[in-house]
Design a protein around this motif. Structure first.
Motif, PDB file in Angstrom:
ATOM      1  N   LEU A 128      -9.275   2.755 -12.219  1.00  0.00           N
ATOM      2  CA  LEU A 128      -9.008   1.379 -11.815  1.00  0.00           C
ATOM      3  C   LEU A 128      -7.733   1.296 -10.983  1.00  0.00           C
ATOM      4  CD1 LEU A 128      -9.933  -0.537 -15.092  1.00  0.00           C
ATOM      5  CD2 LEU A 128     -11.157  -0.647 -12.916  1.00  0.00           C
ATOM      6  N   ALA A 129      -6.705   2.048 -11.386  1.00  0.00           N
ATOM      7  CA  ALA A 129      -5.455   2.053 -10.630  1.00  0.00           C
ATOM      8  C   ALA A 129      -5.651   2.687  -9.262  1.00  0.00           C
ATOM      9  CB  ALA A 129      -4.381   2.791 -11.412  1.00  0.00           C
ATOM     10  N   ALA A 130      -6.499   3.725  -9.187  1.00  0.00           N
ATOM     11  CA  ALA A 130      -6.762   4.364  -7.897  1.00  0.00           C
ATOM     12  C   ALA A 130      -7.441   3.398  -6.944  1.00  0.00           C
ATOM     13  CB  ALA A 130      -7.621   5.608  -8.112  1.00  0.00           C
ATOM     14  N   PHE A 131      -8.407   2.644  -7.431  1.00  0.00           N
ATOM     15  CA  PHE A 131      -9.066   1.652  -6.586  1.00  0.00           C
ATOM     16  C   PHE A 131      -8.090   0.562  -6.166  1.00  0.00           C
ATOM     17  CE2 PHE A 131     -13.029   3.515  -8.118  1.00  0.00           C
ATOM     18  CZ  PHE A 131     -13.841   3.415  -6.994  1.00  0.00           C
ATOM     19  N   GLY A 132      -7.192   0.184  -7.070  1.00  0.00           N
ATOM     20  CA  GLY A 132      -6.191  -0.808  -6.712  1.00  0.00           C
ATOM     21  C   GLY A 132      -5.244  -0.299  -5.641  1.00  0.00           C
ATOM     22  N   GLY A 133      -4.829   0.975  -5.751  1.00  0.00           N
ATOM     23  CA  GLY A 133      -3.970   1.552  -4.730  1.00  0.00           C
ATOM     24  C   GLY A 133      -4.657   1.670  -3.391  1.00  0.00           C
ATOM     25  N   LEU A 134      -5.926   2.078  -3.395  1.00  0.00           N
ATOM     26  CA  LEU A 134      -6.673   2.188  -2.145  1.00  0.00           C
ATOM     27  C   LEU A 134      -6.901   0.817  -1.508  1.00  0.00           C
ATOM     28  CD1 LEU A 134      -9.315   4.899  -3.139  1.00  0.00           C
ATOM     29  CD2 LEU A 134      -7.370   5.166  -1.574  1.00  0.00           C
ATOM     30  N   ALA A 135      -7.174  -0.192  -2.327  1.00  0.00           N
ATOM     31  CA  ALA A 135      -7.345  -1.550  -1.803  1.00  0.00           C
ATOM     32  C   ALA A 135      -6.053  -2.059  -1.175  1.00  0.00           C
ATOM     33  CB  ALA A 135      -7.808  -2.490  -2.918  1.00  0.00           C
ATOM     34  N   THR A 136      -4.923  -1.773  -1.820  1.00  0.00           N
ATOM     35  CA  THR A 136      -3.636  -2.183  -1.266  1.00  0.00           C
ATOM     36  C   THR A 136      -3.371  -1.491   0.062  1.00  0.00           C
ATOM     37  OG1 THR A 136      -2.783  -2.471  -3.514  1.00  0.00           O
ATOM     38  CG2 THR A 136      -1.170  -2.358  -1.747  1.00  0.00           C
ATOM     39  N   TRP A 137      -3.600  -0.184   0.099  1.00  0.00           N
ATOM     40  CA  TRP A 137      -3.385   0.576   1.325  1.00  0.00           C
ATOM     41  C   TRP A 137      -4.292   0.082   2.449  1.00  0.00           C
ATOM     42  CZ3 TRP A 137      -6.986   3.851   3.730  1.00  0.00           C
ATOM     43  CH2 TRP A 137      -6.486   4.582   4.813  1.00  0.00           C
ATOM     44  N   ALA A 138      -5.554  -0.200   2.148  1.00  0.00           N
ATOM     45  CA  ALA A 138      -6.489  -0.662   3.177  1.00  0.00           C
ATOM     46  C   ALA A 138      -6.072  -2.018   3.729  1.00  0.00           C
ATOM     47  CB  ALA A 138      -7.907  -0.735   2.600  1.00  0.00           C
ATOM     48  N   TRP A 196      -1.347  -9.940  -0.050  1.00  0.00           N
ATOM     49  CA  TRP A 196      -2.437  -8.977  -0.230  1.00  0.00           C
ATOM     50  C   TRP A 196      -2.172  -8.074  -1.422  1.00  0.00           C
ATOM     51  CZ3 TRP A 196      -7.237  -8.401   1.545  1.00  0.00           C
ATOM     52  CH2 TRP A 196      -7.886  -7.209   1.238  1.00  0.00           C
ATOM     53  N   PHE A 197      -0.910  -7.690  -1.591  1.00  0.00           N
ATOM     54  CA  PHE A 197      -0.515  -6.861  -2.730  1.00  0.00           C
ATOM     55  C   PHE A 197      -0.843  -7.579  -4.040  1.00  0.00           C
ATOM     56  CE2 PHE A 197       2.736  -5.720  -5.867  1.00  0.00           C
ATOM     57  CZ  PHE A 197       2.663  -4.349  -5.881  1.00  0.00           C
ATOM     58  N   VAL A 198      -0.481  -8.854  -4.121  1.00  0.00           N
ATOM     59  CA  VAL A 198      -0.765  -9.644  -5.324  1.00  0.00           C
ATOM     60  C   VAL A 198      -2.269  -9.806  -5.508  1.00  0.00           C
ATOM     61  CG1 VAL A 198      -0.468 -11.905  -6.409  1.00  0.00           C
ATOM     62  CG2 VAL A 198       1.457 -10.826  -5.239  1.00  0.00           C
ATOM     63  N   LEU A 199      -2.989 -10.021  -4.412  1.00  0.00           N
ATOM     64  CA  LEU A 199      -4.437 -10.199  -4.501  1.00  0.00           C
ATOM     65  C   LEU A 199      -5.116  -8.951  -5.041  1.00  0.00           C
ATOM     66  CD1 LEU A 199      -7.048 -11.767  -3.904  1.00  0.00           C
ATOM     67  CD2 LEU A 199      -6.944 -10.876  -1.567  1.00  0.00           C
ATOM     68  N   GLU A 248       9.306  -0.246   4.305  1.00  0.00           N
ATOM     69  CA  GLU A 248       8.498   0.957   4.241  1.00  0.00           C
ATOM     70  C   GLU A 248       7.412   0.812   3.199  1.00  0.00           C
ATOM     71  OE1 GLU A 248      11.064   4.183   3.451  1.00  0.00           O
ATOM     72  OE2 GLU A 248      12.122   4.079   5.373  1.00  0.00           O
ATOM     73  N   LEU A 249       6.305   1.486   3.438  1.00  0.00           N
ATOM     74  CA  LEU A 249       5.247   1.519   2.438  1.00  0.00           C
ATOM     75  C   LEU A 249       5.766   2.201   1.183  1.00  0.00           C
ATOM     76  CD1 LEU A 249       2.149   2.571   4.541  1.00  0.00           C
ATOM     77  CD2 LEU A 249       2.601   0.314   3.605  1.00  0.00           C
ATOM     78  N   PRO A 250       5.467   1.672   0.011  1.00  0.00           N
ATOM     79  CA  PRO A 250       5.876   2.348  -1.219  1.00  0.00           C
ATOM     80  C   PRO A 250       5.317   3.751  -1.267  1.00  0.00           C
ATOM     81  CG  PRO A 250       5.118   0.126  -1.686  1.00  0.00           C
ATOM     82  CD  PRO A 250       4.784   0.408  -0.255  1.00  0.00           C
ATOM     83  N   ALA A 251       6.158   4.703  -1.603  1.00  0.00           N
ATOM     84  CA  ALA A 251       5.729   6.108  -1.672  1.00  0.00           C
ATOM     85  C   ALA A 251       5.028   6.361  -2.988  1.00  0.00           C
ATOM     86  CB  ALA A 251       6.930   7.032  -1.519  1.00  0.00           C
ATOM     87  N   SER A 252       3.928   5.675  -3.209  1.00  0.00           N
ATOM     88  CA  SER A 252       3.187   5.826  -4.449  1.00  0.00           C
ATOM     89  C   SER A 252       1.726   5.993  -4.109  1.00  0.00           C
ATOM     90  CB  SER A 252       3.433   4.622  -5.360  1.00  0.00           C
ATOM     91  OG  SER A 252       3.081   3.420  -4.715  1.00  0.00           O
ATOM     92  N   SER A 253       0.856   5.477  -4.940  1.00  0.00           N
ATOM     93  CA  SER A 253      -0.567   5.736  -4.762  1.00  0.00           C
ATOM     94  C   SER A 253      -1.104   5.144  -3.472  1.00  0.00           C
ATOM     95  CB  SER A 253      -1.332   5.155  -5.948  1.00  0.00           C
ATOM     96  OG  SER A 253      -1.107   3.764  -6.043  1.00  0.00           O
ATOM     97  N   VAL A 254      -0.467   4.110  -2.926  1.00  0.00           N
ATOM     98  CA  VAL A 254      -1.008   3.460  -1.746  1.00  0.00           C
ATOM     99  C   VAL A 254      -0.800   4.287  -0.483  1.00  0.00           C
ATOM    100  CG1 VAL A 254      -0.732   1.178  -2.706  1.00  0.00           C
ATOM    101  CG2 VAL A 254       1.134   2.172  -1.409  1.00  0.00           C
TER     102      VAL A 254
END
Length: 387
Positions: free
Chosen positions: A50-60, A133-136, A76-82
Motif C-alpha cells: 500500500l505504501a509503495a502504491f502511495g509513493g508511486l502515485a505521489t511521484w506520478a 496532490w501529496f495530501v490526495l 527538492e523531491l523527497p529522497a524517499s519512496s517517491v
C-alpha cells in the motif's frame, strides 16, 4: 494466634506478592508499548505494498505537475519512496539512513514552501499544487494503511491489501477534506491581511500597518495555530478516519484536541517512533541487501567468478553513468527487479509512518478521552465486505 502466624508466614507473603505481580496488566502500565507493535506491522507485505502504491502515485502526480508548470524552484523531491524508482542503486542497509529521511520532514518541506512570504507566486502555486496532490495520494493510501493497522492491532481479521484499498477508496474524501477545510479557513482568515498588504504598497499604508501590526500578529498567531495543527495533526486526522470511520469535521476536532491538549504525550510518542525507526529501517535494509547479495552469490557458482565480476562491474557502471552503453537485456531486467526491491524498501518508511500514526492516535485518544486501545469501529461498508 493462627491468623497472626498465617499473616506473617514468609512463604504465604511471597506467594501473595507473586500472585499480585502476575495480575499486572502491562498494556495498562505501559500503554505506549503499542508503538512497538505498530513498528512490527510496518514489515507486513500489505502495508509495504500500500505504501509503495502511495509513493508511486505521489511521484506520478508530481511528475505531471512538473511537466505542466516546470520543476518547483527551491523544493527538492523527497529522497524517499517517491523518487527511488528513478535511481539505480543496489540497496544498502547503512546508506538508507541518508536516502530515506523521515516522511514527516518531507511533508514539512511541502508545507513550508507555499507559505514563504518572499517566494514568487509561480513557485507558491506549484508548491501548493504538489502539496494538494501529496495530501490526495496519501488520503487514499494512508487511510488504507491506518485501517489495516488499527484492525490488526486489536486482534481482528486483517482486511488485507484489497480490503484496505477498498476502505481507502471509499473514505479518502474524509481524510482529504480534513486538510482542505483547514486550508480554506487559513485562506479566509488571511484575506484581511491581504487587504492590508495592498495598502502597504504605499508609504502611508505602511505607516498604518505599523500602528495596527499587533492585530496582524494576533491574526498570525491564529493562522499559526491552524497551520501547525494541520501539519502536525494531519497524521492524526487520517488515523481518525481509519480507526473511527468518522467524517472530516470529526477528524479535525479530534486531531486538534489531542495535539494541543497533550503536546508532551505527542512529542514523547514521536521520539519513541524515531528511536525505533532506525533499527527497524536497518533490519529492513539488511534483508533487502542480503536478498540481492545472496541472489548473485547463488548464481555465481554457475556463472563463474569472471562472469559474475563482469556483470557486477557493468551494473555499477550503468548506475554511475546514465550515458554509458546500454547493457544486455538480461542485465537490464535484473536491474529492474533490483529497482523494484529498492522501491519496496523505500516504501517501508511510509508504511512505518502510517502504522505509528495509528498507534499514536489510539494512545492520545486514550489519554484525552479515556477510550480503550482495543476500540475500533468495525461496521463494514458494502464496498469493504468480502475483503
Amino acid at each position: 494466634m493462627s491468623d497472626t502466624s498465617q499473616s506473617t508466614d514468609p512463604v504465604a507473603a511471597t506467594a501473595a506478592i507473586g500472585s499480585a505481580v502476575h495480575e499486572v496488566h502491562w498494556r495498562d502500565a505501559l500503554p505506549w508499548w503499542i508503538l512497538f507493535r505498530a513498528a512490527g506491522m510496518a514489515f507486513s507485505p500489505t502495508v509495504i505494498l500500500l505504501a509503495a502504491f502511495g509513493g508511486l502515485a505521489t511521484w506520478a502526480g508530481w511528475a505531471m505537475i512538473d511537466s505542466l508548470a516546470g520543476p518547483t524552484a527551491g523544493l527538492e523531491l523527497p529522497a524517499s519512496s517517491v523518487t527511488s524508482v528513478s535511481k539505480r542503486a543496489l540497496p544498502n542497509a547503512w546508506s538508507l539512513l541518508s536516502k530515506l529521511p523521515l516522511p514527516l520532514a518531507d511533508a514539512g518541506r511541502l508545507v513550508v514552501a507555499p507559505f514563504s512570504p518572499a517566494g514568487p507566486l509561480s513557485q507558491a502555486a506549484a508548491s501548493a499544487a504538489r502539496l494538494l496532490w501529496f495530501v490526495l495520494a496519501w488520503s487514499l493510501f494512508g487511510t488504507a494503511i491506518t485501517r489495516h493497522a488499527a484492525v490488526t492491532m486489536i486482534g481482528e481479521e486483517s482486511p488485507g491489501f484489497l480490503g484496505g484499498l477498498r476502505f481507502g477508496v471509499s473514505r479518502w474524501p474524509s481524510s482529504f477534506n480534513s486538510v482542505a477545510f483547514v486550508l480554506l479557513g487559513v485562506a479566509l482568515l488571511s484575506l484581511p491581511g491581504a487587504v492590508l498588504g495592498l495598502l502597504m504598497r504605499a508609504d502611508w499604508g505602511l505607516a498604518i500597518a505599523g500602528v495596527v501590526w499587533p492585530l496582524v500578529l494576533a491574526g498570525g498567531l491564529v493562522l499559526a495555530i491552524l497551520v501547525v495543527g494541520m501539519a502536525a495533526g494531519w497524521p492524526l486526522m487520517v488515523a481518525a478516519v481509519g480507526v473511527e470511520r468518522g467524517d472530516s469535521f470529526q477528524a479535525i476536532s479530534t486531531a486538534f484536541s489531542y495535539l494541543y491538549q497533550r503536546p508532551s504525550h505527542y512529542a514523547f510518542y514521536a521520539v519513541v517512533a524515531v528511536v525505533v525507526f532506525v533499527p527497524s529501517l536497518f533490519a529492513a535494509g539488511l534483508f533487502a541487501d542480503a536478498t540481492t547479495t545472496l541472489a548473485f552469490w547463488a548464481t555465481s557458482f554457475g556463472m563463474g567468478r569472471a562472469r559474475t565480476t563482469g556483470l557486477l562491474e557493468t551494473a555499477a557502471g550503468t548506475m554511475a553513468d546514465a550515458a554509458a552503453a546500454a547493457p544486455q537485456f538480461g542485465l537490464r531486467a535484473i536491474l529492474f527487479w533490483h529497482d523494484c526491491i529498492e522501491t519496496l524498501l523505500g516504501s517501508f518508511a511510509w508504511g512505518y509512518f502510517w502504522a505509528i500514526a495509528t498507534a499514536a492516535y489510539m494512545l492520545l485518544r486514550r489519554d484525552v478521552d479515556g477510550t480503550e486501545l482495543d476500540e475500533v469501529v468495525l461496521d463494514e461498508l458494502p464496498s469493504e465486505a468480502g475483503a
